[in-house]
Design a protein around this motif. Structure first.
Motif, PDB file in Angstrom:
ATOM      1  N   GLY A   1      -0.218  -1.513  10.556  1.00 24.97           N
ATOM      2  CA  GLY A   1       1.013  -0.940  11.091  1.00 24.97           C
ATOM      3  C   GLY A   1       2.251  -1.704  10.673  1.00 24.97           C
ATOM      4  O   GLY A   1       3.354  -1.136  10.590  1.00 24.97           O
ATOM      5  N   SER A   2       2.113  -3.013  10.427  1.00 24.35           N
ATOM      6  CA  SER A   2       3.263  -3.824  10.006  1.00 24.35           C
ATOM      7  C   SER A   2       3.297  -4.072   8.499  1.00 24.35           C
ATOM      8  O   SER A   2       4.267  -4.627   7.990  1.00 24.35           O
ATOM      9  CB  SER A   2       3.221  -5.174  10.726  1.00 24.35           C
TER      10      SER A   2
ATOM     11  N   GLY B   1       0.959  13.857   9.912  1.00 29.27           N
ATOM     12  CA  GLY B   1       1.410  14.211   8.565  1.00 29.27           C
ATOM     13  C   GLY B   1       1.072  13.153   7.540  1.00 29.27           C
ATOM     14  O   GLY B   1       0.538  12.079   7.857  1.00 29.27           O
ATOM     15  N   ILE B   2       1.389  13.462   6.288  1.00 27.24           N
ATOM     16  CA  ILE B   2       1.151  12.537   5.172  1.00 27.24           C
ATOM     17  C   ILE B   2       2.497  12.140   4.594  1.00 27.24           C
ATOM     18  O   ILE B   2       3.250  12.984   4.095  1.00 27.24           O
ATOM     19  CB  ILE B   2       0.266  13.185   4.095  1.00 27.24           C
ATOM     20  N   LYS B   3       2.821  10.863   4.680  1.00 27.43           N
ATOM     21  CA  LYS B   3       4.110  10.368   4.212  1.00 27.43           C
ATOM     22  C   LYS B   3       3.915   9.385   3.058  1.00 27.43           C
ATOM     23  O   LYS B   3       2.846   8.788   2.909  1.00 27.43           O
ATOM     24  CB  LYS B   3       4.865   9.683   5.356  1.00 27.43           C
ATOM     25  N   THR B   4       4.964   9.242   2.268  1.00 35.18           N
ATOM     26  CA  THR B   4       4.933   8.297   1.154  1.00 35.18           C
ATOM     27  C   THR B   4       5.140   6.895   1.707  1.00 35.18           C
ATOM     28  O   THR B   4       6.176   6.605   2.317  1.00 35.18           O
ATOM     29  CB  THR B   4       6.040   8.629   0.139  1.00 35.18           C
ATOM     30  N   LEU B   5       4.168   6.014   1.501  1.00 37.61           N
ATOM     31  CA  LEU B   5       4.185   4.666   2.076  1.00 37.61           C
ATOM     32  C   LEU B   5       4.314   3.622   0.973  1.00 37.61           C
ATOM     33  O   LEU B   5       3.722   3.756  -0.101  1.00 37.61           O
ATOM     34  CB  LEU B   5       2.908   4.418   2.870  1.00 37.61           C
ATOM     35  N   TYR B   6       5.083   2.592   1.265  1.00 41.61           N
ATOM     36  CA  TYR B   6       5.258   1.449   0.370  1.00 41.61           C
ATOM     37  C   TYR B   6       4.878   0.186   1.119  1.00 41.61           C
ATOM     38  O   TYR B   6       4.993   0.107   2.350  1.00 41.61           O
ATOM     39  CB  TYR B   6       6.711   1.338  -0.098  1.00 41.61           C
ATOM     40  N   HIS B   7       4.445  -0.789   0.369  1.00 45.99           N
ATOM     41  CA  HIS B   7       4.104  -2.075   0.972  1.00 45.99           C
ATOM     42  C   HIS B   7       5.397  -2.814   1.340  1.00 45.99           C
ATOM     43  O   HIS B   7       6.374  -2.790   0.592  1.00 45.99           O
ATOM     44  CB  HIS B   7       3.274  -2.917   0.014  1.00 45.99           C
ATOM     45  N   VAL B   8       5.394  -3.472   2.489  1.00 49.46           N
ATOM     46  CA  VAL B   8       6.594  -4.169   2.971  1.00 49.46           C
ATOM     47  C   VAL B   8       6.997  -5.280   2.014  1.00 49.46           C
ATOM     48  O   VAL B   8       8.195  -5.494   1.750  1.00 49.46           O
ATOM     49  CB  VAL B   8       6.334  -4.725   4.386  1.00 49.46           C
ATOM     50  N   LYS B   9       6.008  -5.974   1.435  1.00 46.73           N
ATOM     51  CA  LYS B   9       6.332  -7.070   0.507  1.00 46.73           C
ATOM     52  C   LYS B   9       7.016  -6.551  -0.754  1.00 46.73           C
ATOM     53  O   LYS B   9       7.873  -7.224  -1.327  1.00 46.73           O
ATOM     54  CB  LYS B   9       5.051  -7.833   0.139  1.00 46.73           C
TER      55      LYS B   9
ATOM     56  N   ILE C   1       9.046  -3.930  -0.938  1.00 43.55           N
ATOM     57  CA  ILE C   1      10.441  -3.620  -0.601  1.00 43.55           C
ATOM     58  C   ILE C   1      11.243  -4.912  -0.422  1.00 43.55           C
ATOM     59  O   ILE C   1      12.407  -5.003  -0.834  1.00 43.55           O
ATOM     60  CB  ILE C   1      10.499  -2.749   0.665  1.00 43.55           C
ATOM     61  N   GLN C   2      10.639  -5.929   0.176  1.00 47.76           N
ATOM     62  CA  GLN C   2      11.325  -7.226   0.291  1.00 47.76           C
ATOM     63  C   GLN C   2      11.563  -7.849  -1.083  1.00 47.76           C
ATOM     64  O   GLN C   2      12.556  -8.546  -1.301  1.00 47.76           O
ATOM     65  CB  GLN C   2      10.498  -8.175   1.159  1.00 47.76           C
ATOM     66  N   PHE C   3      10.649  -7.589  -2.013  1.00 50.19           N
ATOM     67  CA  PHE C   3      10.805  -8.081  -3.380  1.00 50.19           C
ATOM     68  C   PHE C   3      12.005  -7.430  -4.069  1.00 50.19           C
ATOM     69  O   PHE C   3      12.664  -8.047  -4.909  1.00 50.19           O
ATOM     70  CB  PHE C   3       9.515  -7.795  -4.146  1.00 50.19           C
ATOM     71  N   LEU C   4      12.314  -6.174  -3.690  1.00 50.31           N
ATOM     72  CA  LEU C   4      13.443  -5.469  -4.297  1.00 50.31           C
ATOM     73  C   LEU C   4      14.789  -5.894  -3.719  1.00 50.31           C
ATOM     74  O   LEU C   4      15.827  -5.602  -4.322  1.00 50.31           O
ATOM     75  CB  LEU C   4      13.281  -3.953  -4.101  1.00 50.31           C
ATOM     76  N   LEU C   5      14.794  -6.555  -2.559  1.00 53.85           N
ATOM     77  CA  LEU C   5      16.064  -6.879  -1.900  1.00 53.85           C
ATOM     78  C   LEU C   5      16.930  -7.804  -2.744  1.00 53.85           C
ATOM     79  O   LEU C   5      18.166  -7.724  -2.694  1.00 53.85           O
ATOM     80  CB  LEU C   5      15.792  -7.525  -0.536  1.00 53.85           C
ATOM     81  N   HIS C   6      16.296  -8.686  -3.519  1.00 54.87           N
ATOM     82  CA  HIS C   6      17.043  -9.696  -4.271  1.00 54.87           C
ATOM     83  C   HIS C   6      17.208  -9.320  -5.740  1.00 54.87           C
ATOM     84  O   HIS C   6      17.501 -10.186  -6.568  1.00 54.87           O
ATOM     85  CB  HIS C   6      16.321 -11.048  -4.166  1.00 54.87           C
TER      86      HIS C   6
END
Length: 586
Positions: free
Chosen positions: A14-15, A60-68, A70-75
């Protein structure tokens, strides 16, 4: 103290996952910019083990991304450049709306540029990593090199793909790295080898471009991939040219830059200049590379000494590749106007041959058709009026089949007007289980195995003869020394044995029973995987059965046609000849 209770979905899957909407909100980007950023950085949606937990209980079925991820894209600095593009578009739109052309020109001259060098270095830290991921890059760049100027494909991008792909083809020619060729409906399949890495790509057939009636292909997404792949291919070409001792970027003398706008639009001139550039030699640096015979190590990766059989296989393979590199050396090949020139020029030059065509039709010709030193002429027509005795007239398939066979095949089967043998794919592994192999390929493999077996039998016979000669010499020495000892041996007796009849259905039943017992031993956590594997095996077996049935029906149809043709010929032969008598008139 009472410990605080954890909230639901605050740990575990979930996280670990987040939806695309949450990712857009976190990065503060639009959907188009987010797609572009993910393509450039190589980040794709993930499939969780338990979708309900990953989606925090939502249906439903949603498009999921790994949290790491997305954090990698922040910088990532590309995000700031995308925001600069957004600000730039607003300023240009405002200046155009109020007709302030001074500011408009100022903005257009100072537009932001997107640099992807750091992303290429980040995704491919070593040159080998870039070579491993070069298949899709080359296929897409070769595809875009055939496109005209489209809505989301600018002309500069197509021109850049043409130049980079042509540079890569020259690197393959200079390194003699081509290994396999195959012609299919999709295009020409090529496989090259650089630094132990096999690179396979597809070059599409050259047809005039026809626009699609429906917008089924998202050219904007494909153009984003090409934007990254062109930077990557530029890096790879630079390293390849320097390893081959060539100047980079190369200067193609056959291509003449024309300022006429009509010539830039004409597709035939683009293709003819590209082929002419492919036939010219590149200038090298002052230092010449000397090819040395490499010694084969006799140790495996784990430190144990390699067996003699494996070493012999490696030596045979290296000898085969050394022979393949000079397959067309000493041959002068002339191409008729009806054959596809670009793949033929590329393949012939990769293996040391000289090639030319009619200079009155296309630029870049090196010798004329009247040259008596020409050994082969590639023709794709049933007959020709003027023919030279000193050369062979063969069809284009002879070039590709000779490359795949690693030897110059007999030209009798490829003469003008002959029915060509089947063009077999060199990418089929004969040792792989559950795949359809055509009868012609199976017969070819059996012939090769028989030849190898005959060679092995001949070597064994030579060894046996040598052993017999040595034993005869030893016997002569023993007899001459008169130290022969007689030994009394017991006579051997032979008794009749009992015949054991094996029941075939009983053996099959026992094998089925053992197989079911092995299936029951599969663990529960691997049972679903096992079921999917067995379903895939059944699907492949069904596909092979359908292909064999299709081939059998085709062969029967061809036999029926031949029988009908023979019957018609027999009727024509047996038909009596009626001669008209001449009647004299008075």
């Amino acid at each position: 103290m009472v410990s605080k209770r954890k909230e639901k979905y605050s740990s575990g899957e979930g996280s670990q996952f987040m939806t695309r909407k949450a990712a857009l909100k976190k990065l503060q980007l639009s959907l188009n910019d987010f797609r572009k950023l993910c393509i450039l950085k190589g980040i794709y949606p993930r499939e969780p083990r338990n979708r309900k937990r990953a989606q925090k209980g939502k249906a439903g079925i949603k498009t999921l991304y790994h949290v790491k991820d997305i954090q990698f894209l922040l910088h990532e600095p590309v995000i700031w450049r995308l925001r600069d593009y957004k600000i730039f578009n607003k300023k240009v739109g405002r200046a155009r709306a109020v007709k302030d052309f001074e500011k408009l020109n100022k903005y257009l001259n100072n537009h932001p540029t997107l640099k992807l060098d750091h992303i290429v270095k980040e995704r491919y830290p070593t040159f080998i990593d870039a070579l491993k991921d070069l298949d899709d890059c080359l296929t897409l760049c070769f595809l875009f090199s055939t496109f005209p100027s489209l809505a989301h494909v600018p002309r500069d991008q197509s021109a850049l793909c043409r130049r980079l792909t042509l540079e890569f083809l020259h690197a393959v020619i200079e390194a003699k790295a081509l290994r396999k060729v195959f012609i299919s409906i999709k295009g020409f399949y090529f496989q090259a080898e650089f630094k132990g890495q096999t690179i396979t790509w597809i070059t599409p057939h050259h047809f005039s471009f026809t626009p699609q009636s429906k917008a089924e292909v998202d050219f904007k997404v494909m153009s984003t991939f090409v934007e990254f792949y062109t930077v990557m291919l530029g890096f790879v070409n630079f390293r390849l040219y320097h390893s081959l001792n060539l100047y980079y970027p190369p200067k193609f003398t056959a291509i003449q830059q024309s300022s006429n706008e009509k010539l830039l639009v004409d597709e035939d001139i683009f293709v003819s200049e590209r082929v002419a550039a492919l036939n010219c030699t590149l200038s090298k640096t002052s230092h010449e590379l000397i090819e040395e015979d490499l010694e084969i190590d006799s140790f495996n990766a784990d430190g144990s000494e390699a067996s003699e059989e494996k070493l012999e296989e490696i030596r045979k393979e290296s000898e085969k590749i050394r022979k393949l590199k000079t397959l067309f050396k000493g041959l002068k090949i002339f191409l008729n106007r009806e054959v596809p020139r670009e793949p033929l020029v590329f393949v012939i030059r990769c293996f040391g041959g000289e090639v030319s065509w009619d200079k009155t039709l296309f630029v870049g010709s090196t010798f004329s058709e009247d040259d008596e030193t020409i050994t082969h002429q590639i023709v794709d027509r049933p007959s020709m009026e003027k023919q030279f005795i000193s050369r062979y007239y063969v069809q284009p398939q002879w070039i590709f089949d000779s490359v795949n066979a690693a030897d110059l095949l007999p030209v009798e089967k490829y003469f003008m007007g002959e029915v060509l043998p089947p063009h077999l794919s060199p990418f089929i592994d004969k040792e792989r289980d559950q795949q359809y192999i055509p009868p012609e390929a199976r017969a070819l493999y059996n012939e090769n195995e028989l030849e190898e077996q005959h060679k092995m039998d001949a070597t064994d016979k030579q060894d046996d003869d040598g052993d017999e000669i040595e034993s005869d010499a030893d016997n002569d020495e023993e007899i001459s020394s008169k130290e022969v000892k007689t030994v009394n041996t017991k006579k051997l007796s032979v008794s009749t044995g009992e015949v054991y009849k094996e029941v075939p259905w009983e053996k099959a039943r026992q094998e089925r029973q053992e197989f079911r017992l092995r299936e029951k031993m599969v663990k529960n956590k691997h049972r679903k995987l096992y079921k999917s594997m067995m379903e895939g095996r059944r699907d492949r077996a069904k596909e092979i059965w359908l292909l064999r049935k299709k081939r059998r029906l085709h062969d029967e149809n061809e036999k029926g046609k031949k029988k009908d043709a023979n019957k018609v010929q027999q009727k024509d032969k047996n038909k009596p000849i009626v001669r008209k008598s001449k009647v004299k008139t008075t």
